[in-house]
Write a protein that holds these residues in place. Structure first.
Motif, PDB file in Angstrom:
ATOM      1  N   LEU A 220       0.820  -1.216   0.000  1.00 54.08           N
ATOM      2  CA  LEU A 220       0.000   0.000   0.000  1.00 54.08           C
ATOM      3  C   LEU A 220       0.852   1.263   0.000  1.00 54.08           C
ATOM      4  O   LEU A 220       0.440   2.305   0.492  1.00 54.08           O
ATOM      5  CB  LEU A 220      -0.957   0.003   1.199  1.00 54.08           C
ATOM      6  CG  LEU A 220      -1.970  -1.148   1.229  1.00 54.08           C
ATOM      7  CD1 LEU A 220      -2.702  -1.152   2.577  1.00 54.08           C
ATOM      8  CD2 LEU A 220      -2.963  -1.037   0.078  1.00 54.08           C
ATOM      9  N   LEU A 226      -3.939   2.579  -1.565  1.00 54.22           N
ATOM     10  CA  LEU A 226      -4.176   3.021  -0.195  1.00 54.22           C
ATOM     11  C   LEU A 226      -5.476   3.804  -0.058  1.00 54.22           C
ATOM     12  O   LEU A 226      -6.147   3.739   0.976  1.00 54.22           O
ATOM     13  CB  LEU A 226      -2.999   3.878   0.272  1.00 54.22           C
ATOM     14  CG  LEU A 226      -3.087   4.440   1.699  1.00 54.22           C
ATOM     15  CD1 LEU A 226      -3.129   3.313   2.722  1.00 54.22           C
ATOM     16  CD2 LEU A 226      -1.915   5.375   1.983  1.00 54.22           C
ATOM     17  N   ARG A 227      -5.863   4.530  -1.093  1.00 51.00           N
ATOM     18  CA  ARG A 227      -7.069   5.354  -0.980  1.00 51.00           C
ATOM     19  C   ARG A 227      -8.315   4.531  -0.693  1.00 51.00           C
ATOM     20  O   ARG A 227      -9.237   5.007  -0.021  1.00 51.00           O
ATOM     21  CB  ARG A 227      -7.269   6.181  -2.246  1.00 51.00           C
ATOM     22  CG  ARG A 227      -7.366   5.385  -3.529  1.00 51.00           C
ATOM     23  CD  ARG A 227      -7.463   6.306  -4.723  1.00 51.00           C
ATOM     24  NE  ARG A 227      -6.933   5.688  -5.938  1.00 51.00           N
ATOM     25  CZ  ARG A 227      -6.720   6.356  -7.055  1.00 51.00           C
ATOM     26  NH1 ARG A 227      -6.990   7.640  -7.128  1.00 51.00           N
ATOM     27  NH2 ARG A 227      -6.233   5.746  -8.121  1.00 51.00           N
ATOM     28  N   VAL A 229      -8.374   1.731   1.087  1.00 50.22           N
ATOM     29  CA  VAL A 229      -8.284   1.382   2.503  1.00 50.22           C
ATOM     30  C   VAL A 229      -8.722   2.572   3.357  1.00 50.22           C
ATOM     31  O   VAL A 229      -9.462   2.412   4.336  1.00 50.22           O
ATOM     32  CB  VAL A 229      -6.853   0.945   2.864  1.00 50.22           C
ATOM     33  CG1 VAL A 229      -6.704   0.721   4.361  1.00 50.22           C
ATOM     34  CG2 VAL A 229      -6.479  -0.327   2.098  1.00 50.22           C
ATOM     35  N   ARG A 230      -8.279   3.748   2.982  1.00 47.10           N
ATOM     36  CA  ARG A 230      -8.691   4.947   3.718  1.00 47.10           C
ATOM     37  C   ARG A 230     -10.198   5.162   3.640  1.00 47.10           C
ATOM     38  O   ARG A 230     -10.845   5.491   4.642  1.00 47.10           O
ATOM     39  CB  ARG A 230      -7.950   6.170   3.176  1.00 47.10           C
ATOM     40  CG  ARG A 230      -6.473   6.205   3.543  1.00 47.10           C
ATOM     41  CD  ARG A 230      -5.811   7.471   3.022  1.00 47.10           C
ATOM     42  NE  ARG A 230      -4.453   7.622   3.541  1.00 47.10           N
ATOM     43  CZ  ARG A 230      -3.626   8.604   3.204  1.00 47.10           C
ATOM     44  NH1 ARG A 230      -4.015   9.525   2.326  1.00 47.10           N
ATOM     45  NH2 ARG A 230      -2.418   8.664   3.724  1.00 47.10           N
ATOM     46  N   THR A 247       2.817  -2.505   6.059  1.00 50.34           N
ATOM     47  CA  THR A 247       2.216  -1.771   4.957  1.00 50.34           C
ATOM     48  C   THR A 247       1.877  -0.365   5.424  1.00 50.34           C
ATOM     49  O   THR A 247       1.804  -0.086   6.621  1.00 50.34           O
ATOM     50  CB  THR A 247       0.926  -2.443   4.440  1.00 50.34           C
ATOM     51  OG1 THR A 247      -0.187  -2.047   5.244  1.00 50.34           O
ATOM     52  CG2 THR A 247       1.039  -3.956   4.446  1.00 50.34           C
ATOM     53  N   ARG A 248       1.632   0.492   4.461  1.00 51.76           N
ATOM     54  CA  ARG A 248       1.283   1.875   4.774  1.00 51.76           C
ATOM     55  C   ARG A 248      -0.121   1.984   5.372  1.00 51.76           C
ATOM     56  O   ARG A 248      -0.480   3.010   5.950  1.00 51.76           O
ATOM     57  CB  ARG A 248       1.385   2.707   3.492  1.00 51.76           C
ATOM     58  CG  ARG A 248       1.407   4.210   3.695  1.00 51.76           C
ATOM     59  CD  ARG A 248       1.589   4.906   2.356  1.00 51.76           C
ATOM     60  NE  ARG A 248       1.412   6.342   2.451  1.00 51.76           N
ATOM     61  CZ  ARG A 248       1.273   7.142   1.412  1.00 51.76           C
ATOM     62  NH1 ARG A 248       1.278   6.631   0.187  1.00 51.76           N
ATOM     63  NH2 ARG A 248       1.101   8.447   1.571  1.00 51.76           N
ATOM     64  N   GLY A 249      -0.905   0.912   5.258  1.00 44.38           N
ATOM     65  CA  GLY A 249      -2.263   0.934   5.786  1.00 44.38           C
ATOM     66  C   GLY A 249      -2.439   0.220   7.105  1.00 44.38           C
ATOM     67  O   GLY A 249      -3.580   0.079   7.582  1.00 44.38           O
ATOM     68  N   LEU A 252      -4.719   1.457   9.860  1.00 43.65           N
ATOM     69  CA  LEU A 252      -6.148   1.511   9.542  1.00 43.65           C
ATOM     70  C   LEU A 252      -6.796   0.130   9.558  1.00 43.65           C
ATOM     71  O   LEU A 252      -8.016   0.020   9.402  1.00 43.65           O
ATOM     72  CB  LEU A 252      -6.361   2.146   8.163  1.00 43.65           C
ATOM     73  CG  LEU A 252      -5.807   3.561   7.981  1.00 43.65           C
ATOM     74  CD1 LEU A 252      -5.949   3.990   6.531  1.00 43.65           C
ATOM     75  CD2 LEU A 252      -6.526   4.529   8.902  1.00 43.65           C
TER      76      LEU A 252
END
Length: 274
Positions: A220, A226-227, A229-230, A247-249, A252
């Protein structure tokens, strides 16, 4: 922070109900295609769209490498992870991969977010052709090229670690003589708006139906994945992330699973199809 880091809790979350799946390069490593940011991923600086169209040398370098990489990537076959995803009965599968392995596995309700490397588009007349047809033209224009560079190491997305590309001949579009490009989203390009909106709509539907967003094999790192997931987190949709490494997510996520994708997805498919 995630409420669980156990594979069992994540399986329970995804076992029933509506599901949207977002996949990344980690899903295809078991098919022999290197990923971008995994523990064994090669160092890589992807070519941007701006560089591709502005520099004849860069254009030549891209296709020289791709000519070799496609000969290997084109023989890759779906692994058990792809087969499992195809069997999940997901509302939608969103893949960031361009390798076409989800399509080969027969995945229904699929959006290839970044396109498919098996397709080629002319940047002038927008005509499209198959990568197989271009591969044959490249072979005729560059006899012996593949044999002379047979030992070059693979990189992600059909790229290879080749530095010397001078002399490689890139044929133009047969319709208008224009510049040919794989029909994929390069760095510096935007994902087509209609694809993005369809993905957002699927995530929004999860919020209304009490479903889950499952991320498999993606770090992500880029916003294109990623968007979603956001958006899921904003709508209180549970997010399950299955990936080797952070991961960058992660912040979340509802559940994190630090495992390879093939085995875990196979277990999930078995649960959802019984």
């Amino acid at each position: 922070m995630p409420s669980s880091v156990t594979a069992e809790a994540a399986l329970e979350q995804c076992a029933r109900g509506r599901l949207v799946v977002l996949t990344g390069a980690g899903l295809s490593t078991d098919s022999g295609i290197p990923d971008y940011r995994g523990p064994d991923a090669p160092a890589r600086m992807p070519m941007t769209f701006q560089e591709f169209v502005a520099s004849p040398t860069a254009h030549q370098r891209y296709w020289a490498r791709s000519h070799l990489g496609w000969a290997r990537m084109g023989h890759a076959t779906p692994n058990p992870g792809h087969v499992a995803v195809a069997a999940l009965g997901a509302d939608l599968v969103i893949t960031q991969n361009v390798d076409g392995l989800h399509e080969a596995a027969g995945t229904p309700h699929l959006i290839a977010l970044h396109g498919r490397v098996a397709d080629v588009v002319c940047l002038s007349c927008r005509s499209t052709t198959s990568r197989i047809a271009l591969q044959e033209r490249l072979e005729r224009a560059n006899p012996g090229w593949a044999a002379r560079h047979a030992e070059v190491a693979n990189r992600p997305d059909g790229d290879v670690a080749l530095e010397e590309t001078a002399g490689f001949v890139v044929p133009p579009c047969e319709e208008c003589g224009g510049l040919l490009k794989p029909d994929v989203v390069f760095f510096g390009e935007n994902v087509p708006k209609d694809r993005v909106e369809r993905c957002y709509a699927a995530v929004e539907a999860l919020a209304e139906a009490g479903g889950t967003l499952l991320v498999a094999g993606s770090s992500l790192t880029v916003m294109s994945g990623l968007r979603f997931v956001r958006r899921a987190a904003q709508r209180d949709v549970p997010v399950v992330i299955v990936n080797r490494g952070p991961t960058r997510g992660d912040a979340l996520a509802t559940h994190l699973v630090a495992e390879g994708t093939s085995e875990w997805l196979g277990r999930l498919a078995a649960v959802r199809t019984t």
